[in-house]
Scaffold this motif. Structure first.
Motif, PDB file in Angstrom:
ATOM      1  N   VAL A   1       0.831  -1.212   0.000  1.00 11.88           N
ATOM      2  CA  VAL A   1       0.000   0.000   0.000  1.00 11.88           C
ATOM      3  C   VAL A   1       0.861   1.255   0.000  1.00 11.88           C
ATOM      4  N   VAL A   2       1.848   1.308   0.891  1.00 16.78           N
ATOM      5  CA  VAL A   2       2.701   2.501   0.997  1.00 16.78           C
ATOM      6  C   VAL A   2       3.529   2.682  -0.277  1.00 16.78           C
ATOM      7  N   LEU A   3       4.092   1.596  -0.778  1.00 10.83           N
ATOM      8  CA  LEU A   3       4.902   1.699  -1.993  1.00 10.83           C
ATOM      9  C   LEU A   3       4.037   1.976  -3.217  1.00 10.83           C
ATOM     10  N   CYS A   4       2.785   1.530  -3.190  1.00  4.07           N
ATOM     11  CA  CYS A   4       1.869   1.847  -4.288  1.00  4.07           C
ATOM     12  C   CYS A   4       1.619   3.355  -4.346  1.00  4.07           C
ATOM     13  N   ALA A   5       1.365   3.951  -3.176  1.00  2.11           N
ATOM     14  CA  ALA A   5       1.182   5.405  -3.128  1.00  2.11           C
ATOM     15  C   ALA A   5       2.443   6.128  -3.578  1.00  2.11           C
ATOM     16  N   THR A   6       3.601   5.602  -3.175  1.00  4.86           N
ATOM     17  CA  THR A   6       4.880   6.194  -3.576  1.00  4.86           C
ATOM     18  C   THR A   6       5.063   6.134  -5.084  1.00  4.86           C
ATOM     19  N   SER A   7       4.777   4.971  -5.680  1.00  4.02           N
ATOM     20  CA  SER A   7       4.980   4.811  -7.118  1.00  4.02           C
ATOM     21  C   SER A   7       3.999   5.666  -7.917  1.00  4.02           C
ATOM     22  N   PHE A   8       2.764   5.816  -7.431  1.00  2.87           N
ATOM     23  CA  PHE A   8       1.804   6.708  -8.100  1.00  2.87           C
ATOM     24  C   PHE A   8       2.303   8.149  -8.066  1.00  2.87           C
ATOM     25  N   ALA A   9       2.784   8.588  -6.884  1.00  2.00           N
ATOM     26  CA  ALA A   9       3.275   9.963  -6.760  1.00  2.00           C
ATOM     27  C   ALA A   9       4.494  10.194  -7.642  1.00  2.00           C
ATOM     28  N   LEU A  10       5.397   9.214  -7.702  1.00  2.00           N
ATOM     29  CA  LEU A  10       6.596   9.360  -8.517  1.00  2.00           C
ATOM     30  C   LEU A  10       6.243   9.420 -10.004  1.00  2.00           C
ATOM     31  N   THR A  11       5.375   8.531 -10.447  1.00  2.00           N
ATOM     32  CA  THR A  11       4.997   8.509 -11.863  1.00  2.00           C
ATOM     33  C   THR A  11       4.261   9.781 -12.258  1.00  2.00           C
ATOM     34  N   ALA A  12       3.350  10.239 -11.406  1.00  2.00           N
ATOM     35  CA  ALA A  12       2.632  11.483 -11.693  1.00  2.00           C
ATOM     36  C   ALA A  12       3.593  12.658 -11.789  1.00  2.00           C
ATOM     37  N   SER A  13       4.587  12.702 -10.901  1.00  2.00           N
ATOM     38  CA  SER A  13       5.579  13.780 -10.931  1.00  2.00           C
ATOM     39  C   SER A  13       6.402  13.731 -12.208  1.00  2.00           C
ATOM     40  N   LEU A  14       6.826  12.528 -12.596  1.00  2.00           N
ATOM     41  CA  LEU A  14       7.614  12.381 -13.815  1.00  2.00           C
ATOM     42  C   LEU A  14       6.817  12.806 -15.040  1.00  2.00           C
ATOM     43  N   LEU A  15       5.540  12.442 -15.080  1.00  2.00           N
ATOM     44  CA  LEU A  15       4.682  12.834 -16.201  1.00  2.00           C
ATOM     45  C   LEU A  15       4.484  14.352 -16.239  1.00  2.00           C
ATOM     46  N   PHE A  16       4.203  14.935 -15.088  1.00  2.00           N
ATOM     47  CA  PHE A  16       3.887  16.359 -15.029  1.00  2.00           C
ATOM     48  C   PHE A  16       5.081  17.217 -15.424  1.00  2.00           C
ATOM     49  N   PHE A  17       6.279  16.790 -15.052  1.00  5.92           N
ATOM     50  CA  PHE A  17       7.466  17.590 -15.325  1.00  5.92           C
ATOM     51  C   PHE A  17       8.227  17.130 -16.567  1.00  5.92           C
ATOM     52  N   GLY A  18       7.599  16.271 -17.368  1.00  2.21           N
ATOM     53  CA  GLY A  18       8.169  15.898 -18.656  1.00  2.21           C
ATOM     54  C   GLY A  18       9.291  14.892 -18.617  1.00  2.21           C
ATOM     55  N   LEU A  19       9.520  14.249 -17.461  1.00  5.33           N
ATOM     56  CA  LEU A  19      10.584  13.260 -17.363  1.00  5.33           C
ATOM     57  C   LEU A  19      10.147  11.893 -17.879  1.00  5.33           C
ATOM     58  N   LEU A  20       8.834  11.701 -17.982  1.00  2.53           N
ATOM     59  CA  LEU A  20       8.300  10.459 -18.528  1.00  2.53           C
ATOM     60  C   LEU A  20       7.527  10.825 -19.797  1.00  2.53           C
ATOM     61  N   ASP A  21       8.289  11.106 -20.867  1.00  4.85           N
ATOM     62  CA  ASP A  21       7.675  11.514 -22.124  1.00  4.85           C
ATOM     63  C   ASP A  21       7.213  10.295 -22.911  1.00  4.85           C
ATOM     64  N   GLY A  22       6.781  10.511 -24.159  1.00  2.00           N
ATOM     65  CA  GLY A  22       6.227   9.436 -24.966  1.00  2.00           C
ATOM     66  C   GLY A  22       7.115   8.219 -25.106  1.00  2.00           C
ATOM     67  N   PRO A  23       8.347   8.367 -25.622  1.00  2.00           N
ATOM     68  CA  PRO A  23       9.227   7.202 -25.776  1.00  2.00           C
ATOM     69  C   PRO A  23       9.535   6.494 -24.457  1.00  2.00           C
ATOM     70  N   ARG A  24       9.815   7.278 -23.411  1.00  2.00           N
ATOM     71  CA  ARG A  24      10.104   6.661 -22.116  1.00  2.00           C
ATOM     72  C   ARG A  24       8.884   5.939 -21.565  1.00  2.00           C
TER      73      ARG A  24
END
Length: 246
Positions: A172-195
């Protein structure tokens, strides 16, 4: 990332997923530790973002205590997610050069605790005041190197939680962590289309590895396997730390 980088990365996710299926944790730590040896840290973090979500959802959904865990752990989860987001925002596209030193330190500390079987025992009265502090520190480390294992794991393992519930609590805790990390990467352009495409493809070997680990758990000595994992993380951490100092 080259084709070779992608293939090696997918193989690493298969291995890390197998470890998670066997011992219930280790996917981000092993993936980041190995991929950071040949990929820039932001690339490695982006690659594991979607696999960690899927594997942690799987782990968090098994056990029947989801609501109870969320009610207990929200003082930890909320500051962790907020600080993680702020850390990614402050660091931007490129992490600082000293991030690898932090990664090496985290791996060395985590593996040492595991090898020496050092386990904290946190009194119930300390859980509520400690939770936001642990969440804040873990969120910063997760935003910096993608691996929130220290001090998060020793803290959770030191709480008065039944062994049967601990695996789901970690999920549960790591799931929340991974959601927050992925959302941050998407929002700031670190997880773009190819990645994002590569990370989505990486879900397959990670989930396959987790299933494989669960299937072979009864056929192997999990304790010996766990020790081998901690030794591998220790050596990787020492190597990572040493290469940044030399």
């Amino acid at each position: 990332m080259s084709a070779v980088d992608i293939v090696v990365g997918l193989a690493v996710l298969l291995l890390a997923g197998t470890v998670k299926g066997l011992v219930g944790l280790g996917l981000p730590a092993i993936s980041i530790a190995l991929m950071s040896l040949y990929l820039p840290l932001p690339e490695a973090i982006a690659l594991i973002s979607l696999p960690t979500i899927f594997t942690n959802i799987w782990q968090a959904s098994v056990g029947g205590k989801f609501k109870v865990i969320v009610r207990r752990q929200w003082p930890l989860i909320v500051p962790l997610a907020v600080v993680l987001y702020l850390t990614v925002w402050l660091l931007g596209q490129k992490g600082p050069n000293w991030a690898f030193l932090v990664l090496g330190t985290v791996l060395i500390a985590y593996s040492t605790l595991g090898l020496f079987r050092i386990r904290l025992h946190i009194h119930a009265d300390l859980e509520r005041p400690l939770a936001p502090v642990i969440g804040t520190v873990s969120g910063f480390i997760a935003g910096l190197v993608g691996v929130p294992v220290v001090p998060l794991m020793p803290y959770l393992q030191g709480l008065d939680i039944k062994p049967s519930e601990l695996v789901q609590t970690l999920g549960v805790v790591l799931c929340a962590t991974s959601f927050a990390l992925t959302a941050s990467l998407l929002f700031f352009g670190l997880l773009d289309g190819p990645r994002a495409l590569v990370s989505a493809a990486a879900v397959v070997p990670a989930v396959a590895g987790m299933w494989l680990g669960q299937q072979i758990r009864s056929r192997l000595s999990v304790e010996q396997f766990r020790l081998a994992v901690f030794w591998a993380l220790l050596l990787t951490g020492v190597y990572t730390f040493a290469t940044q100092l030399l």
